[in-house]
Design a protein around this motif. Structure first.
Motif, mmCIF file in Angstrom:
data_model
loop_
_atom_site.group_PDB
_atom_site.id
_atom_site.type_symbol
_atom_site.label_atom_id
_atom_site.label_comp_id
_atom_site.label_asym_id
_atom_site.label_seq_id
_atom_site.Cartn_x
_atom_site.Cartn_y
_atom_site.Cartn_z
ATOM 1 N N ALA A 42 0.832 -1.210 0.000
ATOM 2 C CA ALA A 42 0.000 0.000 0.000
ATOM 3 C C ALA A 42 0.863 1.255 0.000
ATOM 4 O O ALA A 42 0.570 2.229 -0.713
ATOM 5 N N GLU A 43 1.947 1.241 0.771
ATOM 6 C CA GLU A 43 2.827 2.409 0.827
ATOM 7 C C GLU A 43 3.507 2.670 -0.515
ATOM 8 O O GLU A 43 3.609 3.815 -0.960
ATOM 9 N N VAL A 44 3.959 1.609 -1.166
ATOM 10 C CA VAL A 44 4.610 1.759 -2.469
ATOM 11 C C VAL A 44 3.616 2.280 -3.508
ATOM 12 O O VAL A 44 3.945 3.148 -4.324
ATOM 13 N N ILE A 45 2.394 1.779 -3.463
ATOM 14 C CA ILE A 45 1.364 2.250 -4.402
ATOM 15 C C ILE A 45 1.086 3.734 -4.173
ATOM 16 O O ILE A 45 1.004 4.514 -5.124
ATOM 17 N N ASP A 46 0.967 4.144 -2.904
ATOM 18 C CA ASP A 46 0.722 5.558 -2.602
ATOM 19 C C ASP A 46 1.909 6.426 -3.018
ATOM 20 O O ASP A 46 1.724 7.522 -3.564
ATOM 21 N N LEU A 47 3.119 5.975 -2.785
ATOM 22 C CA LEU A 47 4.310 6.720 -3.179
ATOM 23 C C LEU A 47 4.370 6.897 -4.692
ATOM 24 O O LEU A 47 4.643 7.986 -5.198
ATOM 25 N N ASP A 48 4.065 5.821 -5.414
ATOM 26 C CA ASP A 48 4.047 5.893 -6.876
ATOM 27 C C ASP A 48 2.968 6.865 -7.359
ATOM 28 O O ASP A 48 3.192 7.630 -8.301
ATOM 29 N N ALA A 49 1.809 6.850 -6.707
ATOM 30 C CA ALA A 49 0.719 7.756 -7.097
ATOM 31 C C ALA A 49 1.116 9.212 -6.873
ATOM 32 O O ALA A 49 0.794 10.077 -7.694
ATOM 33 N N THR A 57 3.725 9.976 -9.761
ATOM 34 C CA THR A 57 3.263 9.931 -11.154
ATOM 35 C C THR A 57 1.898 10.579 -11.363
ATOM 36 O O THR A 57 1.523 10.870 -12.498
ATOM 37 N N GLY A 58 1.125 10.723 -10.292
ATOM 38 C CA GLY A 58 -0.221 11.258 -10.428
ATOM 39 C C GLY A 58 -1.216 10.218 -10.939
ATOM 40 O O GLY A 58 -2.343 10.556 -11.265
ATOM 41 N N ARG A 59 -0.806 8.958 -11.011
ATOM 42 C CA ARG A 59 -1.685 7.875 -11.496
ATOM 43 C C ARG A 59 -1.717 6.755 -10.468
ATOM 44 O O ARG A 59 -0.717 6.452 -9.835
ATOM 45 N N ARG A 60 -2.886 6.147 -10.337
ATOM 46 C CA ARG A 60 -3.031 4.993 -9.443
ATOM 47 C C ARG A 60 -2.838 3.730 -10.277
ATOM 48 O O ARG A 60 -3.533 3.520 -11.264
ATOM 49 N N ARG A 61 -1.880 2.907 -9.886
ATOM 50 C CA ARG A 61 -1.588 1.695 -10.660
ATOM 51 C C ARG A 61 -1.584 0.462 -9.755
ATOM 52 O O ARG A 61 -0.669 -0.348 -9.789
#
Length: 143
Positions: A46-53, A56-60
């Motif tokens: 979850a933390e990595v997904i939030d950091l990436d978002a 990048t401004g995108r949820r992946r």
């Protein structure tokens, strides 16, 4: 990182456990870091997904969950390969009424040393991730 270090310390006891009671006690103690790992995997993903978002401004989420599933499957395959190698090297004979002492020592190494090596790698990866996360947040630690 505490769960990883605790797991390494407790599982190292399997190298010296000589009685069924001590092996059972070690197994019971392993429940604490295993619980930590169960929580760690979901929180870290979850933390990595939030950091990436944020970057990048995108949820992946789907991509990360797919890669996570692939890594888990590869880990299982690696586990079976390591077991097969240790069984072959130690002289383990399936179905034998008595195993040679080398097979018993092979099991000790498989249960005590091999996980310690992988846990050391996991600890290093978590240290690198923690430092990268700290640097990306401007050195401000999260509460």
């Amino acid at each position: 990182m505490v769960a990883i270090a605790l797991y390494a310390c407790i599982e190292a006891l399997l190298l010296v456990d000589r009685s069924p009671a001590s092996v059972l006690a070690t197994g019971l103690l392993l429940g604490v870091p295993v619980a930590g790992f169960m929580v760690l995997l979901n929180m870290l993903l979850a933390e990595v997904i939030d950091l990436d978002a944020r970057r990048t401004g995108r949820r992946r989420e789907g991509m990360y969950l797919g890669v996570n599933g692939c890594i888990v499957r590869l880990g299982l395959s690696l586990q079976y390969a390591v077991m097969a190698i240790f069984f072959a090297i130690s002289g383990y004979r399936a179905g034998a009424s008595v195993e040679p002492p080398s097979a018993v020592e092979g099991f000790r190494l498989l249960l005590g040393l091999v996980p310690a090596l992988f846990l050391a790698g996991a600890f290093l990866c978590m240290r690198v991730y923690d430092r990268m996360r700290s640097l990306s947040s401007g050195g401000v630690e999260r509460s």
